[in-house]
Design an enzyme around this catalytic site. Structure first.
Site, PDB file in Angstrom:
ATOM      1  N   HIS A 150      74.567 -60.418 -38.514  1.00 60.98           N
ATOM      2  CA  HIS A 150      75.325 -60.177 -39.752  1.00 60.98           C
ATOM      3  C   HIS A 150      76.409 -61.234 -39.920  1.00 60.98           C
ATOM      4  O   HIS A 150      76.741 -61.952 -38.973  1.00 60.98           O
ATOM      5  CB  HIS A 150      75.976 -58.789 -39.724  1.00 60.98           C
ATOM      6  N   LYS A 154      81.755 -58.699 -40.742  1.00 59.06           N
ATOM      7  CA  LYS A 154      81.325 -57.314 -40.498  1.00 59.06           C
ATOM      8  C   LYS A 154      82.204 -56.684 -39.417  1.00 59.06           C
ATOM      9  O   LYS A 154      82.458 -57.288 -38.379  1.00 59.06           O
ATOM     10  CB  LYS A 154      79.845 -57.264 -40.089  1.00 59.06           C
TER      11      LYS A 154
END
Ligand code: NAP
Length: 257
Positions: A150, A154
């Site tokens: 990600h 995040k």
């Protein structure tokens, strides 16, 4: 009939896409947006961002039937309590809840509202979860590794989607242990390995790797944009409005149960 929708986290990455998505449908109406920043900013059709602290008052005044929440775990727990108390149905997209927070939300929702709670609203990931279950049941004894990647902003690791994959894999194989990253000396055991990459602007990749003698199978989902999540969340909002009280998964929305 029009479904009136409010969005918590309306200035966030997901919230902005969701408010745009709602505007594409004649049967949906965005009646309120909440955030802790950008209060007063226009969201279109005469709706402006309300301060998160005014949630109860604005939900009531706007006649919202569904609250879509993509914020942070602690904010969502409180938003769910307030919305469910008012009988407003819910779509929860936030990830990274502790077990205690999940229990609190379940208690708030019970008997008061209908809520779809999913760590991933894309159709592809919901199929991915079913495929890895089939593979895990078939490839008994194979080593299993979950790898997710990600963007650098995040907050939670591993992702909610990877955590759900691990839950499914444990249930399908009977393996009880997950190992998060590896360092130092030692042989691999019977665990499920879990690895989180955080880099740049990666939207969200998830791979489950099954490896046995002489072969490996990889099942992978890659999100190319957040639109897949936004479309799914709005679809869930339309589905959950007026549904019987209880907690539902995206699989219910997609008719996969
Ligand atoms: P983001 O860009 O940080 O957006 C979250 C927004 O919520 C921010 O504007 C934040 O403000 C605001 N906020 C904080 N407390 C609030 C409150 N009490 N009421 C209203 N708004 C509040 O994050 P994102 O990328 O959109 O992701 C949000 C969550 O959704 C994360 O948990 C992420 O993992 C999850 N997610 C889920 C899916 C899915 O399909 N289920 C897909 C993508 C992301 P500040 O930044 O000022 O705190």
């Amino acid at each position: 009939m029009t479904t009136k929708i409010a969005v918590a986290g309306s200035k966030g990455r997901m919230g902005q896409l969701i408010t745009d998505e709602i505007g594409r449908f004649d049967d949906l109406e965005l009646v309120a947006g909440f955030d802790v920043r950008g209060v007063g900013d226009p969201l279109g059709r005469g709706v402006a961002v309300s301060d998160a602290s005014e949630l109860a008052e604005v939900l009531q005044r706007s006649g919202a039937q569904v609250l879509i929440d993509f914020t942070t775990p602690s904010a969502t727990v409180e938003n769910v309590r307030v919305a469910a108390d008012l009988g407003v149905d819910l779509v929860v997209g936030t990830t990274g809840f502790s077990e205690d927070q999940k229990e609190k939300m379940a208690r708030s929702i019970e008997g008061r509202a209908a809520a779809v709670i999913s760590p991933n609203y894309s159709q592809g990931v919901n199929l991915f979860w079913r495929l890895i279950e089939v593979a895990a049941r078939s490839l008994q004894g194979y080593d299993i590794e979950v790898v997710e990647a990600h963007h650098r902003n995040k907050m939670d690791a591993p992702s909610g989607t990877a955590a759900e994959a691990v839950r499914i894999l444990k249930r399908a194989t009977g393996k009880s242990e997950a190992v998060y990253g590896r360092v130092g000396q030692g042989l691999r055991g019977e665990e499920i390995g879990v690895h989180a990459v955080r880099a740049g602007d990666i939207i969200g990749d998830h791979t489950v790797l099954f490896a046995g003698p002489g072969e490996r199978l990889e099942i992978r989902h890659q999100a190319h944009s957040r639109q897949a999540f936004a479309s799914g969340a709005v679809r869930a909002a339309r589905w959950v409005a007026g549904a019987p009280c209880g907690i539902y998964a995206m699989a219910d929305v997609l008719g996969q149960r």
